[in-house]
Write an enzyme that holds these catalytic residues in place. Structure first.
Site, short mmCIF file in Angstrom:
data_model
loop_
_atom_site.label_atom_id
_atom_site.label_comp_id
_atom_site.label_asym_id
_atom_site.label_seq_id
_atom_site.Cartn_x
_atom_site.Cartn_y
_atom_site.Cartn_z
N ASP A 100 -50.56 27.83 -47.41
CA ASP A 100 -49.21 27.31 -47.57
C ASP A 100 -48.24 28.42 -48.03
OD1 ASP A 100 -47.66 24.67 -47.85
OD2 ASP A 100 -47.32 25.54 -49.83
N ASP A 157 -56.05 22.97 -46.92
CA ASP A 157 -54.72 23.51 -47.19
C ASP A 157 -54.77 24.21 -48.54
OD1 ASP A 157 -51.87 23.79 -47.01
OD2 ASP A 157 -51.83 21.94 -45.85
N HIS A 204 -46.40 18.37 -40.20
CA HIS A 204 -45.96 17.36 -41.18
C HIS A 204 -44.59 17.64 -41.78
CE1 HIS A 204 -47.39 20.68 -43.46
NE2 HIS A 204 -46.90 20.17 -44.57
N ASP A 205 -44.01 18.80 -41.48
CA ASP A 205 -42.69 19.14 -42.01
C ASP A 205 -41.60 19.05 -40.94
OD1 ASP A 205 -43.70 19.85 -44.54
OD2 ASP A 205 -44.06 21.92 -43.92
N GLU A 223 -48.97 30.19 -43.33
CA GLU A 223 -47.65 29.64 -43.03
C GLU A 223 -46.63 30.72 -43.43
OE1 GLU A 223 -44.76 25.84 -44.07
OE2 GLU A 223 -45.98 26.75 -45.62
C1 NOJ Z 1 -44.97 24.04 -47.00
C2 NOJ Z 1 -45.58 22.72 -46.74
O1 NOJ Z 1 -45.91 22.62 -45.39
C3 NOJ Z 1 -44.61 21.68 -47.22
O2 NOJ Z 1 -44.99 20.38 -46.84
C4 NOJ Z 1 -44.49 21.81 -48.70
O3 NOJ Z 1 -43.49 20.95 -49.18
C5 NOJ Z 1 -44.12 23.24 -49.12
N1 NOJ Z 1 -44.86 24.23 -48.40
C6 NOJ Z 1 -44.39 23.45 -50.57
O4 NOJ Z 1 -45.78 23.49 -50.81
#
Ligand code: NOJ
Length: 543
Positions: free
Chosen positions: A200, A98, A315-316, A242
Site C-alpha cells: 500500500d 495487503d 477498490h479506490d 502501489e
Molecule cells: C491506498 C489504498 O488503496 C486506499 O484504499 C487507502 O485508503 C490508502 N492507501 C491508505 O491506506
C-alpha cells in the site's frame, strides 16, 4: 529476463467487506471467500489479492491496522485465515496480502505507546513535531483525505503526521526499529504460506517530512532493497507496489529484476487523465488519444527491464464499464471490449471483484448513503470552501470509492445473496439484472469472456512476452495494437465509442482465413481494405 510464475498469472482482487457475508452481520468475511474459491478457480485466476483483513477500528475500512498479526473479528479468525490459505492452496491459488506499512491505526499499541509520553521508547515510531510559535501546524502539508496532515496531540503537546486520516498516523521509516518490526511481521506472514504482498502507498515510505518530500523520497529504493533482502527476496513471491507517482523510469527502479525490489508496480497515469489537474473531484471526459499514448508509453518503456501490472479499476476507483465504457445500452459489449483491450497487453492483469460480471457505478441520492471516509471528508472540505452540493454529488457519483465497494451481486435474491443481514453499505439497485447467477447461466456473458481471455493468456506466450506495436495511432476512437513473439502475430482492435466506424486498413493487416481468438459481436475471419466496427466492437485475431 528470468521467467517468473507471476508473469503469466492473473490476479483477482477481493474487497472482503463487500464480497460475501457468511455470518449475516452485514459484512463480508473470510468464510464467504472460502465458499467462492471454486467460482474463482472456474474463472481461471490463480492469485487472490485481499484488501486488508487485519484487526482494525475500520476508520478506513481496514487500511488502518491495529494489529498486523490478528484478523478483524468481523472478517473471522486466524484459523479461518489458515483455512483460506489451505483451501486456496488445494486449488493452486495463491493469496497476496495487503501490506499497509506507511501508517498504522491510532489504536495500534505502537501508537498508543508513542502518544503516551515524549520519552516513551515508541515515541520515534511515528513522526512528531513541535507547533510553530503561534501554535499552528509545523507546515502546510495536506492529507490525501483532505485537511492538514498534522494533528495536535493535547497530551504530549506536539503534532503528529498523517497523510491519510488522523486515525492513520504515519510510521517513521527513518527509525530502524520500525523497519525491523515490519520485516519480522512480513516474515511471520510469509511463514504462514502466503503468495506475496501488495504494498500500500509504498512510494511514501522514503519521505523526508522536513523537506516537504512525501512521494519518491530519497531513501525509498534503499528501504525496499533492504525489505527485499530481509524478507521475500529469496522466496518466490509476487510483490506489487502501489506507486501513484511512478513514471516508467521510476517503475524500472522498482521492478527491474537485478535491482531486487518488487515484482511489479501499479502505476496510475492512465487513471488520472480524467481528473482535472490531478483532482478526482473535478472529473473530465476521457481523451482516448491521450489514454492510448500513456498506455503505449508504458508498454514500450517497460518492454524490458521492468514489469507492468494491468488494471482498469480497484477498490479506490470507479467501475470500469461506467468510466470507460457505456454502462447502459452497451454495457455487455463495452465491458467485453475493455477486458479484451487490457488482457492482451503485456503485464500481469488484475480483475477487481464484480468486474467479471460488468458491475456498474452506483449513484446514491444522499451523501449519508456513502460510507467512505475520503468521500465524506472531501464533501465537507470542498463545500465549506464554496463548491456546490450539486458539483460534489456529481463528482461523487463519478469517482467515489464506494462505486467499487457496494456489495458483490451473487444472485437476484434479497441483498443479491451477499448477506441475510443488513449490508454495511447499500447495494447497487441493478443487481436483479447484473449478478453471478445470471452470468453463469448465460454462455455469452461477460464472465465467460473473462474466462476465455485468461485461457488465451495461458495458451499464447505472445500475450505474455511478445512485443507491442500500436496501430491506428492517431485514431481518436480506436485502440489497436499488435503483439508478436517468434512466429506468432496477434492483432487486437477495440472501438472505444458508441459509434459504428469504418476504417481504412493498411495492407499488412488485410488478411483472409484468420483465426479469431476472441470477439464481442461475430467472429472475424477476414480483414479487407475497409473494416467496419460496430459500437464498442473489439476482437483479437491471429495474423
Ligand atoms: C491506498 C489504498 O488503496 C486506499 O484504499 C487507502 O485508503 C490508502 N492507501 C491508505 O491506506
Amino acid at each position: 529476463m528470468e521467467q517468473k510464475w507471476w508473469h503469466d498469472a492473473v490476479v483477482y482482487q477481493i474487497y472482503p467487506r463487500s464480497f460475501l457475508d457468511s455470518d449475516n452481520d452485514g459484512i463480508g468475511d473470510l468464510n464467504g471467500i472460502i465458499s467462492k474459491l471454486d467460482y474463482l478457480k472456474n474463472l481461471g485466476i490463480n492469485v487472490l489479492w485481499l484488501s486488508p483483513v487485519y484487526q482494525s477500528p475500520m476508520d478506513d475500512n481496514g487500511y488502518d491496522i491495529s494489529d498486523y498479526q490478528a484478523i478483524a473479528k468481523e472478517f473471522g479468525s486466524m484459523e479461518d485465515m489458515q483455512r483460506l490459505l489451505d483451501e486456496a492452496n488445494k486449488r493452486d491459488i495463491k493469496i497476496v496480502m495487503d501490506l499497509v506499512v506507511n501508517h498504522t491505526s491510532d489504536e495500534h499499541t505502537w501508537f498508543e505507546q508513542s502518544r503516551s509520553s515524549r520519552d516513551n521508547p515508541y515515541r520515534d515510531y511515528y513522526i512528531w513535531r513541535d507547533a510553530k510559535p503561534d501554535g499552528s501546524a509545523p507546515d502546510d502539508q495536506e492529507s490525501i483525505f483532505g485537511g492538514s496532515a498534522w494533528h495536535w496531540d493535547e497530551h504530549t503537546q506536539q503534532y503528529f503526521f498523517h497523510l491519510f486520516s488522523k486515525r492513520q498516523p504515519d510510521l517513521n521509516w527513518e527509525n530502524t526499529k520500525v523497519q525491523d518490526e515490519v520485516h519480522a511481521m512480513m516474515n511471520w506472514w510469509i511463514d504462514l504460506g502466503i503468495g506475496g504482498f501488495r504494498l500500500d502507498v509504498i512510494d511514501l515510505i522514503g519521505k523526508e517530512i522536513d523537506k516537504g518530500i512525501t512521494g519518491n523520497g530519497p531513501r525509498l529504493h534503499k528501504l525496499l532493497q533492504e525489505m527485499n533482502q530481509k524478507t521475500f527476496g529469496d522466496k518466490d513471491l509476487l510483490t506489487v507496489g502501489e506507486t501513484w507517482g511512478a513514471t516508467p523510469e521510476i517503475a524500472k527502479l522498482y521492478s527491474a529484476q537485478d535491482r531486487n525490489e518488487l515484482s511489479m508496480v501499479f502505476q496510475f497515469e492512465h487513471i488520472t487523465l480524467t481528473w482535472e489537474n490531478g483532482d478526482k473531484w473535478n472529473p473530465i471526459p476521457l481523451d482516448l488519444k491521450e489514454f492510448k499514448q500513456v498506455l503505449t508509453k508504458w508498454q514500450v518503456e517497460l518492454a524490458d527491464g521492468g514489469w507492468n501490472s494491468l488494471f482498469w479499476n480497484n477498490h479506490d476507483l470507479p467501475r470500469l464499464v461506467s468510466k470507460y465504457g457505456n454502462d447502459k445500452e452497451y454495457r455487455v459489449e463495452s465491458a467485453k471490449m475493455l477486458a479484451t483491450c487490457l488482457h492482451f497487453l503485456k503485464g500481469t492483469p488484475y480483475i477487481f471483484q464484480g468486474e467479471e460480471i460488468g458491475m456498474t457505478n452506483v449513484a446514491f441520492e444522499n451523501l449519508e448513503q456513502y460510507k467512505d471516509i475520503e468521500t465524506q471528508n472531501f464533501y465537507k472540505v470542498r463545500t465549506e470552501a464554496g463548491v456546490t452540493h450539486e458539483h460534489m454529488m456529481d463528482a461523487i457519483h463519478e469517482n467515489s470509492r464506494d462505486n467499487a465497494r457496494t456489495p458483490m451481486h451473487w444472485d437476484n435474491s434479497e441483498n443479491a445473496g451477499f448477506s441475510k443481514g443488513t449490508p454495511w453499505i447499500e447495494l447497487n439497485p441493478n443487481f436483479p439484472e447484473i449478478n453471478v447467477e445470471e452470468a453463469l447461466a448465460n454462455p455469452n456473458s461477460i464472465y465467460y469472456h473473462y474466462q476465455d481471455l485468461i485461457k488465451l493468456r495461458k495458451a499464447h506466450p505472445a500475450i505474455v512476452h511478445g512485443s507491442f506495436t500500436p496501430v491506428f495511432e492517431d485514431h481518436d476512437k480506436v485502440f489497436a495494437y499488435v503483439r508478436e513473439l517468434n512466429e506468432e502475430k496477434l492483432f487486437v482492435i477495440c472501438n472505444f465509442s458508441d459509434e459504428a466506424l469504418t476504417l481504412d486498413v493498411p495492407t499488412e493487416y488485410q488478411k483472409q482465413d484468420l483465426t479469431c481468438l476472441i470477439n464481442n459481436y461475430q467472429a472475424v475471419t477476414a480483414i479487407s481494405e475497409t473494416l467496419n466496427l460496430k459500437p464498442y466492437e473489439s476482437f483479437a485475431v491471429k495474423l
